[in-house]
Design a protein around this motif. Sequence first.
Motif, short mmCIF file in Angstrom:
data_model
loop_
_atom_site.label_atom_id
_atom_site.label_comp_id
_atom_site.label_asym_id
_atom_site.label_seq_id
_atom_site.Cartn_x
_atom_site.Cartn_y
_atom_site.Cartn_z
N PRO A 65 12.89 -110.32 -30.74
CA PRO A 65 11.55 -109.73 -30.86
C PRO A 65 10.85 -110.01 -32.17
N ARG A 66 11.61 -110.37 -33.23
CA ARG A 66 11.01 -110.62 -34.54
C ARG A 66 11.72 -111.78 -35.23
N PHE A 67 10.95 -112.50 -36.03
CA PHE A 67 11.49 -113.54 -36.89
C PHE A 67 12.05 -112.87 -38.14
N GLU B 250 14.96 -103.28 -44.22
CA GLU B 250 14.10 -104.06 -43.33
C GLU B 250 12.64 -103.66 -43.56
N PHE B 251 11.80 -104.64 -43.86
CA PHE B 251 10.37 -104.38 -44.00
C PHE B 251 9.67 -104.94 -42.78
N ILE B 252 8.93 -104.08 -42.05
CA ILE B 252 8.15 -104.50 -40.88
C ILE B 252 6.73 -104.03 -41.10
N VAL C 184 10.41 -109.60 -39.62
CA VAL C 184 11.08 -108.56 -40.40
C VAL C 184 11.59 -109.23 -41.67
N LEU C 185 11.31 -108.59 -42.81
CA LEU C 185 11.61 -109.17 -44.11
C LEU C 185 12.79 -108.47 -44.78
N HIS C 186 13.71 -109.28 -45.30
CA HIS C 186 14.72 -108.81 -46.24
C HIS C 186 14.40 -109.47 -47.58
#
Length: 445
Positions: free
Chosen positions: A135-137, A176-178, A186-188
């Motif tokens: 669902p997310r990159f 997780e940053f969304i 989603v960013l790490h």
Amino acid sequence: MASSTSYLHISGISVDFSKSGQNIESAELRLRDEQRLFGPDLGSEETFHETFVPPMKLSRGDRFSLGLLCKRPFPWENQRQDIDFDTEEVFRTCDTHEKHGQAIIIITAQAERTASSSEESLLRPTKDEIFEMCPRFRILVIGKSGVGKSSLINKAFGVNTLVSDERRGETDINTEFISEQNDKFVLHESKGFEPGEGDNLEIVQQFIQQRRQMMVLKYQVHAVWLCFEISRTGGRVLETDTERFLKLKRDGELGDIPVVVALTKYDKFIDHVEHTLDYSPLKGWNEDAVEKYINQTLEAERDVFTRRVQEAAGSDIPYATVSTKDVHKDMIAHLIEITEERVRQHVASEASVLAGVAQLVDPKLNIMTSIEVDKRRDWDALASTAAFKGKTVQACLEVLHTNMIHVWNIHDPHHYLDSKEFKALVVDLVDKLDIGSIANPNRNM
């Protein structure tokens, strides 16, 4: 709805309280023992919308309800309201519009039919299958404070607020940053490899190893951006632990997860070179000759730096020079294209599709991703006509429409592109093309 429908996929819900006078803090959709909690849309306290990935599965006779937590003025405490849905009505219409007082509730569902042949399942939008798997990159961005990590992320993925502003203090790589503006990535985040701080290299290595062991694609890290600022020649290009990290990647210790080096703040590099350049030999030159000389000097100094980066990174770790200034937006597009290509080669095609969907700076990649999604099933089936035989024009267009608007990832908080009115306009547009009349959207192909 035909009796062959066995269950529905509940893919989303929208609630509009703007005319109800209610002050709603949060909402919870309940289906049997499953709950999905969601809150108000960004910038609005009166509209709620949530897309469910994966969808919730509704069978006939299930208990299906919406719980609302309503704010009450002092001295009353918050009060919960429950709204029960008529399951048969949801099955009958799929798109269910309900009014609870002055509140308007729209449930979006898709029928899962008991297929009489393999052709029936071909009408399910391909993006549904891809988004369920991934669902997310998911991306890990590494870099020291001040190198431009947040600006790069915000530019590449089309968000206006600094992603890292959601939390202050020490960076936790597991957080997780969304973004509410673009929920397809989603960013790490990790701080860079500072001199004398070897612990961070170990933290990053352990994190990547843990994610490598996860069998489910959506939980794996799909790409790593290693960011540091491009600078003029002289001095050490990379810190010792940065070189050690690149060596771990070259030696296969980090597995197949793509690592791409992002050389940030190219605009600052240009300014510095131009301001320190000795212009005295250029006296008497015309403007074009001066500009050509400056560009050659810039390229020469940049090439010296990037060659030193290549020596440390090796041939299998690509790099891209980037700037977040609009005049250099093609540089970020190049970084995205390199990343998507590596993800497709070394991770999974589904993850590469989400890389194309999540980014919002490269229209060419949007086009390629949209074509890729449709070619997986829908266009091939359409070309053979067998899979679409007996299907209505409306059903065929619905598949293509759904794939396209979700792959392009247009920020559409009010869901105009999913509305029946917009879809009717699309049908009307196609009817005007030279392919024969489809004025009756219920006509079979």
